[in-house]
Design a protein around this motif. Structure first.
Motif, PDB file in Angstrom:
ATOM      1  N   ARG A  84      38.827  29.722  53.559  1.00 45.54           N
ATOM      2  CA  ARG A  84      37.983  30.337  54.578  1.00 45.54           C
ATOM      3  C   ARG A  84      38.891  30.957  55.618  1.00 45.54           C
ATOM      4  O   ARG A  84      39.726  30.290  56.217  1.00 45.54           O
ATOM      5  CB  ARG A  84      37.068  29.293  55.223  1.00 45.54           C
ATOM      6  CG  ARG A  84      36.128  29.902  56.263  1.00 45.54           C
ATOM      7  CD  ARG A  84      35.020  28.964  56.650  1.00 45.54           C
ATOM      8  NE  ARG A  84      34.204  28.491  55.547  1.00 45.54           N
ATOM      9  CZ  ARG A  84      33.272  29.212  54.898  1.00 45.54           C
ATOM     10  NH1 ARG A  84      33.058  30.461  55.259  1.00 45.54           N
ATOM     11  NH2 ARG A  84      32.573  28.697  53.918  1.00 45.54           N
ATOM     12  N   GLU A  85      38.720  32.259  55.809  1.00 47.88           N
ATOM     13  CA  GLU A  85      39.504  33.038  56.775  1.00 47.88           C
ATOM     14  C   GLU A  85      38.528  33.494  57.858  1.00 47.88           C
ATOM     15  O   GLU A  85      37.718  34.392  57.632  1.00 47.88           O
ATOM     16  CB  GLU A  85      40.124  34.235  56.048  1.00 47.88           C
ATOM     17  CG  GLU A  85      41.038  35.069  56.866  1.00 47.88           C
ATOM     18  CD  GLU A  85      41.597  36.239  56.065  1.00 47.88           C
ATOM     19  OE1 GLU A  85      41.760  37.300  56.688  1.00 47.88           O
ATOM     20  OE2 GLU A  85      41.853  36.117  54.861  1.00 47.88           O
ATOM     21  N   VAL A  86      38.563  32.841  59.001  1.00 47.40           N
ATOM     22  CA  VAL A  86      37.582  33.025  60.072  1.00 47.40           C
ATOM     23  C   VAL A  86      36.206  32.712  59.455  1.00 47.40           C
ATOM     24  O   VAL A  86      35.987  31.586  59.040  1.00 47.40           O
ATOM     25  CB  VAL A  86      37.680  34.416  60.739  1.00 47.40           C
ATOM     26  CG1 VAL A  86      36.803  34.484  61.968  1.00 47.40           C
ATOM     27  CG2 VAL A  86      39.132  34.758  61.103  1.00 47.40           C
ATOM     28  N   ASP A  87      35.282  33.692  59.363  1.00 41.61           N
ATOM     29  CA  ASP A  87      33.975  33.429  58.756  1.00 41.61           C
ATOM     30  C   ASP A  87      33.885  33.900  57.309  1.00 41.61           C
ATOM     31  O   ASP A  87      32.845  33.741  56.667  1.00 41.61           O
ATOM     32  CB  ASP A  87      32.861  34.114  59.562  1.00 41.61           C
ATOM     33  CG  ASP A  87      32.656  33.466  60.913  1.00 41.61           C
ATOM     34  OD1 ASP A  87      32.864  32.245  61.028  1.00 41.61           O
ATOM     35  OD2 ASP A  87      32.292  34.174  61.867  1.00 41.61           O
ATOM     36  N   ASP A  88      34.936  34.514  56.801  1.00 37.65           N
ATOM     37  CA  ASP A  88      34.937  35.042  55.439  1.00 37.65           C
ATOM     38  C   ASP A  88      35.445  33.984  54.463  1.00 37.65           C
ATOM     39  O   ASP A  88      36.251  33.124  54.824  1.00 37.65           O
ATOM     40  CB  ASP A  88      35.830  36.271  55.340  1.00 37.65           C
ATOM     41  CG  ASP A  88      35.280  37.456  56.127  1.00 37.65           C
ATOM     42  OD1 ASP A  88      34.254  37.307  56.808  1.00 37.65           O
ATOM     43  OD2 ASP A  88      35.884  38.536  56.049  1.00 37.65           O
ATOM     44  N   LEU A  89      34.970  34.076  53.237  1.00 37.43           N
ATOM     45  CA  LEU A  89      35.406  33.162  52.190  1.00 37.43           C
ATOM     46  C   LEU A  89      36.041  33.970  51.069  1.00 37.43           C
ATOM     47  O   LEU A  89      35.457  34.953  50.595  1.00 37.43           O
ATOM     48  CB  LEU A  89      34.218  32.358  51.653  1.00 37.43           C
ATOM     49  CG  LEU A  89      34.540  31.347  50.559  1.00 37.43           C
ATOM     50  CD1 LEU A  89      35.472  30.254  51.084  1.00 37.43           C
ATOM     51  CD2 LEU A  89      33.258  30.728  50.019  1.00 37.43           C
ATOM     52  N   ILE A  90      37.238  33.570  50.680  1.00 38.63           N
ATOM     53  CA  ILE A  90      37.925  34.172  49.544  1.00 38.63           C
ATOM     54  C   ILE A  90      37.923  33.130  48.432  1.00 38.63           C
ATOM     55  O   ILE A  90      38.356  31.988  48.644  1.00 38.63           O
ATOM     56  CB  ILE A  90      39.385  34.555  49.896  1.00 38.63           C
ATOM     57  CG1 ILE A  90      39.435  35.495  51.096  1.00 38.63           C
ATOM     58  CG2 ILE A  90      40.099  35.118  48.680  1.00 38.63           C
ATOM     59  CD1 ILE A  90      38.805  36.847  50.888  1.00 38.63           C
ATOM     60  N   ASN A  91      37.436  33.508  47.272  1.00 30.07           N
ATOM     61  CA  ASN A  91      37.375  32.604  46.132  1.00 30.07           C
ATOM     62  C   ASN A  91      38.045  33.288  44.951  1.00 30.07           C
ATOM     63  O   ASN A  91      37.622  34.372  44.551  1.00 30.07           O
ATOM     64  CB  ASN A  91      35.919  32.264  45.810  1.00 30.07           C
ATOM     65  CG  ASN A  91      35.808  31.317  44.649  1.00 30.07           C
ATOM     66  OD1 ASN A  91      35.982  31.702  43.508  1.00 30.07           O
ATOM     67  ND2 ASN A  91      35.504  30.071  44.949  1.00 30.07           N
ATOM     68  N   ILE A  92      39.076  32.644  44.409  1.00 33.05           N
ATOM     69  CA  ILE A  92      39.807  33.203  43.276  1.00 33.05           C
ATOM     70  C   ILE A  92      39.805  32.156  42.176  1.00 33.05           C
ATOM     71  O   ILE A  92      40.299  31.040  42.363  1.00 33.05           O
ATOM     72  CB  ILE A  92      41.254  33.564  43.668  1.00 33.05           C
ATOM     73  CG1 ILE A  92      41.255  34.506  44.876  1.00 33.05           C
ATOM     74  CG2 ILE A  92      41.987  34.188  42.479  1.00 33.05           C
ATOM     75  CD1 ILE A  92      42.611  34.681  45.530  1.00 33.05           C
ATOM     76  N   SER A  93      39.209  32.510  41.041  1.00 32.79           N
ATOM     77  CA  SER A  93      39.181  31.583  39.915  1.00 32.79           C
ATOM     78  C   SER A  93      39.819  32.247  38.700  1.00 32.79           C
ATOM     79  O   SER A  93      39.802  33.473  38.558  1.00 32.79           O
ATOM     80  CB  SER A  93      37.752  31.133  39.603  1.00 32.79           C
ATOM     81  OG  SER A  93      36.955  32.225  39.198  1.00 32.79           O
ATOM     82  N   LEU A  94      40.381  31.419  37.850  1.00 34.37           N
ATOM     83  CA  LEU A  94      41.055  31.890  36.639  1.00 34.37           C
ATOM     84  C   LEU A  94      40.408  31.237  35.428  1.00 34.37           C
ATOM     85  O   LEU A  94      40.099  30.042  35.454  1.00 34.37           O
ATOM     86  CB  LEU A  94      42.547  31.543  36.689  1.00 34.37           C
ATOM     87  CG  LEU A  94      43.301  32.081  37.901  1.00 34.37           C
ATOM     88  CD1 LEU A  94      44.704  31.485  37.958  1.00 34.37           C
ATOM     89  CD2 LEU A  94      43.372  33.600  37.862  1.00 34.37           C
ATOM     90  N   GLU A  95      40.216  32.038  34.378  1.00 36.17           N
ATOM     91  CA  GLU A  95      39.625  31.545  33.137  1.00 36.17           C
ATOM     92  C   GLU A  95      40.548  31.893  31.984  1.00 36.17           C
ATOM     93  O   GLU A  95      41.050  33.020  31.903  1.00 36.17           O
ATOM     94  CB  GLU A  95      38.271  32.217  32.881  1.00 36.17           C
ATOM     95  CG  GLU A  95      37.220  31.975  33.918  1.00 36.17           C
ATOM     96  CD  GLU A  95      35.958  32.792  33.643  1.00 36.17           C
ATOM     97  OE1 GLU A  95      35.724  33.175  32.470  1.00 36.17           O
ATOM     98  OE2 GLU A  95      35.227  33.067  34.601  1.00 36.17           O
ATOM     99  N   GLU A  96      40.730  30.943  31.075  1.00 39.18           N
ATOM    100  CA  GLU A  96      41.535  31.224  29.890  1.00 39.18           C
ATOM    101  C   GLU A  96      40.810  32.229  29.019  1.00 39.18           C
ATOM    102  O   GLU A  96      39.598  32.173  28.871  1.00 39.18           O
ATOM    103  CB  GLU A  96      41.791  29.937  29.113  1.00 39.18           C
ATOM    104  CG  GLU A  96      42.717  28.991  29.856  1.00 39.18           C
ATOM    105  CD  GLU A  96      43.092  27.771  29.036  1.00 39.18           C
ATOM    106  OE1 GLU A  96      43.337  27.916  27.826  1.00 39.18           O
ATOM    107  OE2 GLU A  96      43.137  26.693  29.635  1.00 39.18           O
ATOM    108  N   GLU A  97      41.565  33.154  28.474  1.00 31.02           N
ATOM    109  CA  GLU A  97      41.059  34.150  27.544  1.00 31.02           C
ATOM    110  C   GLU A  97      41.960  34.107  26.311  1.00 31.02           C
ATOM    111  O   GLU A  97      43.053  33.557  26.350  1.00 31.02           O
ATOM    112  CB  GLU A  97      41.112  35.548  28.176  1.00 31.02           C
ATOM    113  CG  GLU A  97      40.228  35.730  29.391  1.00 31.02           C
ATOM    114  CD  GLU A  97      38.801  36.055  29.032  1.00 31.02           C
ATOM    115  OE1 GLU A  97      38.575  36.798  28.061  1.00 31.02           O
ATOM    116  OE2 GLU A  97      37.899  35.548  29.729  1.00 31.02           O
TER     117      GLU A  97
END
Length: 156
Positions: A84-97
């Motif tokens: 959470r950056e101030v009121d923003d949310l950064i979400n980074i997910s990784l999936e196997e391919e």
């Protein structure tokens, strides 16, 4: 549109989503993603000060005298990194391919008037992140105006 982000509205907030594919394992991408040295090469205002643990802080400096921190809200090696950056949310997910992994990048924020500029900015940042993952020299293309035009049409 390949590599272009999409904008979604949910409960009065906005969510920009991007996908990128890499010919390497999630472990390799996660290692680069959470490396302070690499993070500050592609993430805006990053200082390289990162405490990579749940609840840890990431420090940013806007270059105009303002520093601020983000708090790591999710951390599941090698699949999830959110903060959470101030009121923003950064979400980074990784999936196997089959041939590597897919990265899902999402930025949730409140003000729709920033969507076009934000999308163009993230697009450029993720292009540089891809260069780092692929072992290429980083090259910030001068394509912000063109991207803003593309996203302006896509989001209207």
């Amino acid at each position: 549109m390949k590599d272009y982000g999409t904008l979604h509205e949910l409960n009065g907030r906005y969510n920009l989503k991007f996908e990128r594919f890499f010919p390497v394992s999630p472990e390799d991408v996660f290692s680069i993603l959470t490396s302070p040295e690499h993070f500050m090469q592609w993430y805006p205002f990053a200082t390289g000060e990162m405490d990579i643990q749940l609840g840890g802080q990431i420090t940013f400096d806007d270059g105009e005298g303002t520093t601020y921190t983000a708090t790591i809200t999710e951390l599941e090696k090698p699949y999830l990194f959110s903060f959470r950056e101030v009121d923003d949310l950064i979400n980074i997910s990784l999936e196997e391919e089959k041939q590597g992994c897919k990265m899902n990048f999402a930025h949730t924020f409140d003000d729709a008037s920033w969507a076009v500029n934000t999308a163009a900015g993230w697009h450029r940042c993720l292009d540089v992140f891809s260069q780092i993952v692929n072992g290429e020299a980083t090259n910030w293309q001068d394509n912000a105006a063109g991207l803003r035009e593309i996203y302006s049409k896509a989001f209207s």
